[in-house]
Design a protein around this motif. Structure first.
Motif, PDB file in Angstrom:
ATOM      1  N   ILE A  93       0.854  -1.196   0.017  1.00  0.00           N
ATOM      2  CA  ILE A  93      -0.156   0.044   0.107  1.00  0.00           C
ATOM      3  C   ILE A  93       0.716   1.326   0.151  1.00  0.00           C
ATOM      4  N   GLN A  94       0.572   2.333  -0.667  1.00  0.00           N
ATOM      5  CA  GLN A  94       1.473   3.558  -0.969  1.00  0.00           C
ATOM      6  C   GLN A  94       0.405   4.638  -0.465  1.00  0.00           C
ATOM      7  N   ILE A  95       0.359   5.456   0.581  1.00  0.00           N
ATOM      8  CA  ILE A  95      -0.525   6.347   0.875  1.00  0.00           C
ATOM      9  C   ILE A  95      -0.128   7.698   0.293  1.00  0.00           C
ATOM     10  N   GLN A  96      -0.866   8.388  -0.449  1.00  0.00           N
ATOM     11  CA  GLN A  96      -0.756   9.680  -1.416  1.00  0.00           C
ATOM     12  C   GLN A  96      -1.692  10.440  -0.818  1.00  0.00           C
ATOM     13  N   LEU A  97      -1.439  11.765  -1.349  1.00  0.00           N
ATOM     14  CA  LEU A  97      -2.267  13.049  -1.191  1.00  0.00           C
ATOM     15  C   LEU A  97      -2.348  13.404  -2.368  1.00  0.00           C
ATOM     16  N   ASN A  98      -3.417  13.629  -3.119  1.00  0.00           N
ATOM     17  CA  ASN A  98      -3.712  14.142  -4.422  1.00  0.00           C
ATOM     18  C   ASN A  98      -4.549  15.228  -4.226  1.00  0.00           C
ATOM     19  N   PRO A  99      -4.667  16.174  -5.076  1.00  0.00           N
ATOM     20  CA  PRO A  99      -5.488  17.280  -5.399  1.00  0.00           C
ATOM     21  C   PRO A  99      -6.784  17.057  -5.740  1.00  0.00           C
ATOM     22  N   VAL A 100      -7.731  17.496  -4.843  1.00  0.00           N
ATOM     23  CA  VAL A 100      -9.224  17.291  -5.371  1.00  0.00           C
ATOM     24  C   VAL A 100      -9.567  18.579  -6.009  1.00  0.00           C
ATOM     25  N   PRO A 101     -10.030  18.029  -7.551  1.00  0.00           N
ATOM     26  CA  PRO A 101     -10.222  18.945  -8.328  1.00  0.00           C
ATOM     27  C   PRO A 101     -11.499  20.053  -7.826  1.00  0.00           C
ATOM     28  N   TYR A 134      -7.405  16.420   3.370  1.00  0.00           N
ATOM     29  CA  TYR A 134      -6.445  17.161   4.093  1.00  0.00           C
ATOM     30  C   TYR A 134      -6.579  18.550   3.633  1.00  0.00           C
ATOM     31  N   ASN A 135      -7.195  19.594   4.332  1.00  0.00           N
ATOM     32  CA  ASN A 135      -7.456  21.055   3.988  1.00  0.00           C
ATOM     33  C   ASN A 135      -6.014  21.799   4.427  1.00  0.00           C
ATOM     34  N   SER A 136      -5.225  22.153   3.501  1.00  0.00           N
ATOM     35  CA  SER A 136      -4.077  23.104   3.746  1.00  0.00           C
ATOM     36  C   SER A 136      -4.332  24.221   4.217  1.00  0.00           C
ATOM     37  N   ASN A 137      -5.795  24.929   3.788  1.00  0.00           N
ATOM     38  CA  ASN A 137      -5.927  26.225   4.250  1.00  0.00           C
ATOM     39  C   ASN A 137      -6.224  26.178   5.872  1.00  0.00           C
ATOM     40  N   THR A 138      -6.934  25.243   6.139  1.00  0.00           N
ATOM     41  CA  THR A 138      -7.165  25.149   7.681  1.00  0.00           C
ATOM     42  C   THR A 138      -6.294  24.307   8.616  1.00  0.00           C
ATOM     43  N   ASN A 139      -5.629  23.417   7.710  1.00  0.00           N
ATOM     44  CA  ASN A 139      -4.532  22.471   8.509  1.00  0.00           C
ATOM     45  C   ASN A 139      -5.179  21.467   9.090  1.00  0.00           C
ATOM     46  N   GLU A 140      -6.333  20.993   8.670  1.00  0.00           N
ATOM     47  CA  GLU A 140      -7.260  20.062   9.295  1.00  0.00           C
ATOM     48  C   GLU A 140      -7.275  18.767   8.313  1.00  0.00           C
ATOM     49  N   ILE A 141      -7.566  17.785   8.978  1.00  0.00           N
ATOM     50  CA  ILE A 141      -7.961  16.387   7.891  1.00  0.00           C
ATOM     51  C   ILE A 141      -9.438  16.300   8.552  1.00  0.00           C
ATOM     52  N   CYS A 142     -10.429  16.151   7.548  1.00  0.00           N
ATOM     53  CA  CYS A 142     -11.771  15.993   7.639  1.00  0.00           C
ATOM     54  C   CYS A 142     -12.280  15.237   6.600  1.00  0.00           C
ATOM     55  N   GLY A 143     -13.564  15.230   6.436  1.00  0.00           N
ATOM     56  CA  GLY A 143     -14.281  14.610   5.275  1.00  0.00           C
ATOM     57  C   GLY A 143     -14.866  15.474   4.586  1.00  0.00           C
ATOM     58  N   ALA A 144     -15.901  15.103   3.612  1.00  0.00           N
ATOM     59  CA  ALA A 144     -16.042  16.146   2.528  1.00  0.00           C
ATOM     60  C   ALA A 144     -17.049  17.058   3.283  1.00  0.00           C
ATOM     61  N   ASP A 145     -17.060  18.366   2.924  1.00  0.00           N
ATOM     62  CA  ASP A 145     -17.984  19.498   3.506  1.00  0.00           C
ATOM     63  C   ASP A 145     -17.612  19.681   4.995  1.00  0.00           C
ATOM     64  N   GLY A 146     -16.482  19.135   5.488  1.00  0.00           N
ATOM     65  CA  GLY A 146     -15.905  19.314   6.851  1.00  0.00           C
ATOM     66  C   GLY A 146     -16.592  18.277   7.734  1.00  0.00           C
ATOM     67  N   ALA A 147     -17.208  17.332   7.157  1.00  0.00           N
ATOM     68  CA  ALA A 147     -17.737  16.271   8.035  1.00  0.00           C
ATOM     69  C   ALA A 147     -16.480  15.592   8.536  1.00  0.00           C
ATOM     70  N   PRO A 148     -17.141  14.813   9.775  1.00  0.00           N
ATOM     71  CA  PRO A 148     -15.708  13.903  10.292  1.00  0.00           C
ATOM     72  C   PRO A 148     -15.023  12.812   9.238  1.00  0.00           C
ATOM     73  N   ALA A 149     -13.733  12.443   9.582  1.00  0.00           N
ATOM     74  CA  ALA A 149     -13.067  11.980   8.675  1.00  0.00           C
ATOM     75  C   ALA A 149     -12.776  10.363   9.176  1.00  0.00           C
ATOM     76  N   ILE A 150     -12.533  10.163  10.269  1.00  0.00           N
ATOM     77  CA  ILE A 150     -12.035   8.747  10.630  1.00  0.00           C
ATOM     78  C   ILE A 150     -12.867   8.290  11.949  1.00  0.00           C
ATOM     79  N   LEU A 151     -13.800   7.480  11.758  1.00  0.00           N
ATOM     80  CA  LEU A 151     -14.632   6.728  12.703  1.00  0.00           C
ATOM     81  C   LEU A 151     -15.338   8.028  13.595  1.00  0.00           C
ATOM     82  N   GLY A 152     -15.828   9.064  12.718  1.00  0.00           N
ATOM     83  CA  GLY A 152     -16.489  10.024  13.326  1.00  0.00           C
ATOM     84  C   GLY A 152     -15.662  11.076  14.164  1.00  0.00           C
ATOM     85  N   PHE A 153     -14.295  11.002  13.773  1.00  0.00           N
ATOM     86  CA  PHE A 153     -13.331  12.027  14.309  1.00  0.00           C
ATOM     87  C   PHE A 153     -12.654  13.014  13.036  1.00  0.00           C
ATOM     88  N   SER A 154     -12.252  14.051  13.391  1.00  0.00           N
ATOM     89  CA  SER A 154     -11.568  15.134  12.585  1.00  0.00           C
ATOM     90  C   SER A 154     -10.366  15.359  13.065  1.00  0.00           C
TER      91      SER A 154
END
Length: 390
Positions: free
Chosen positions: A162-170, A198-218
């Motif tokens: 497995i290789q984990i990558q960060l790719n731009p969201v169009p 990953y939102n580099s503007n806010t430096n946060e890890i979250c889901g789409a539209d700011g929703a929780p990302a990982i098991l309900g956590f951001s």
């Protein structure tokens, strides 16, 4: 057979119920070392120790069933430079190296191999069917179930690398998607999107539209803490005393203290519950509100609805050091869990939270209940704002 079962029970109890301070927390003078550890904290269990614990559980299961869930091999996991940069930033800020996970994550392929060989599963054919099911669930508004089916599909495919990558969201400037480039044992490769951003503007890890990302956590990477969103899966399960009892039996993972503040308002029984302590590899706190009909029996409460949510803040301190700060945010359960390399005894932490009551009636009911907790919880009132300090 009885001896075998008893030995397993004893091993599990020893594994999950160990509450002694780590040896590294004790100096040559035992009493001085313990006092210092209680006052100043002691080393947080590191990720390598936790992975080792997982392998111990695997040994118990193998002893009981004759079939290990894990093999001795690890998943070959690599990350791109951008992901490595985030990991390095956390190391610099908190001293916790998540890079350890890259070489320690165990392979879960053993059971998949047994299942696919025993039932002579056609992997490509099954893969196609599970893709259809996952897409149907996603379209039907069940993203959680769709994710579970997707993970099952990947697991049964038997992963080699497995290789984990960060790719731009169009179309979203500064927003990147955590993607996994997976290489299967049969030679297939696949780019899987996790839905974690990953939102580099806010430096946060979250889901789409700011929703929780990982098991309900951001994750807020500025202060390096995780937190729960409003619409998380935990909200459907309410709260009861049994949840805390379970956690008290597993101090290896959690070690916290809690207080319940109960009052009557709006023809309902209300409970504000607060927590502070160590969670996994974090120090943090929680403030939640729950209700139930008057006269209810038992300890179960439902989480309050959107119409009852209030503006809340949360700060957690160790002595005069601020570990994390959140809010104000309209919520029913405000949380914060700061990643750290030091584990603090819950009694040495201070939780501070300002809650804006809905009206004067609620303010009076809440403060009346707080008066009964004056020996352990301090508070002050400013208009409809109640600031508790515990």
């Amino acid at each position: 057979m009885k001896k075998r079962v008893l030995s397993i029970i004893l091993c599990v109890v020893m594994l999950f119920s160990t509450t002694a301070l780590p040896a590294t927390a004790v100096s040559n003078n035992k009493n001085t070392g313990i006092i210092s550890a209680i006052s100043n904290g002691y080393p947080m269990k590191n990720l390598a120790d936790i992975i080792s614990g997982i392998y111990q559980i695997n040994k118990f299961i193998n002893y009981l069933t004759g079939v290990p869930i894990l093999t001795e091999e690890q998943v070959v996991l690599t990350v791109d430079n951008t992901v490595q940069g985030i990991v390095d930033d956390i190391v610099e800020k908190k001293g916790v190296d998540f890079g350890q996970l890259f070489s320690l994550i165990p392979s879960f392929s053993r059971c998949a191999e047994v299942i696919t060989s025993t039932f002579k599963v056609n992997i490509p054919e099954l893969n196609g069917e599970l893709v259809k099911v996952s897409n149907q669930l996603s379209t039907a508004g069940s993203p959680a179930l769709a994710t579970v089916v997707g993970l099952l599909r990947v697991w049964l495919g038997i992963v080699d690398e497995i290789q984990i990558q960060l790719n731009p969201v169009p179309g979203q400037s500064g927003v990147y998607s955590f993607d996994a480039l997976i290489t299967y044992r049969d030679g297939r490769t696949e780019l899987c999107k996790s839905g974690i951003l990953y939102n580099s503007n806010t430096n946060e890890i979250c889901g789409a539209d700011g929703a929780p990302a990982i098991l309900g956590f951001s994750v807020d990477l500025n202060q390096v803490y995780s937190y729960t969103g409003v619409n998380v899966w935990q909200r459907y399960f309410g709260f009861c005393v049994e949840y805390d009892l379970f956690c008290f039996l597993t101090p290896y993972l959690m070690n916290y203290v809690t207080q319940r503040i109960k009052f009557i308002y709006d023809n309902r029984e209300w409970m504000c519950q607060i927590w502070k302590g160590t969670y996994f590899i974090t120090n943090g706190g929680e403030v939640g509100f729950y209700t139930r009909p008057i006269g209810s029996v038992g300890s179960f409460y439902r989480c309050i609805g959107d119409e009852d949510m209030m503006d809340m803040t949360l700060q957690v301190y160790h002595k005069n050091d601020l570990l994390l700060s959140r809010g104000p945010v309209k919520h029913w359960w405000i949380t914060g869990f700061a990643v750290d390399d030091v584990c603090y005894v819950p009694a040495t932490l201070t939780l501070v939270s300002t809650i804006t009551m809905k009206d004067k009636e609620m303010l009076d009911a809440f403060t009346k209940a707080l008066n009964k907790k004056r020996l352990v919880i301090d508070y002050k009132v400013d208009g409809l704002d109640v600031t508790i300090k515990w």
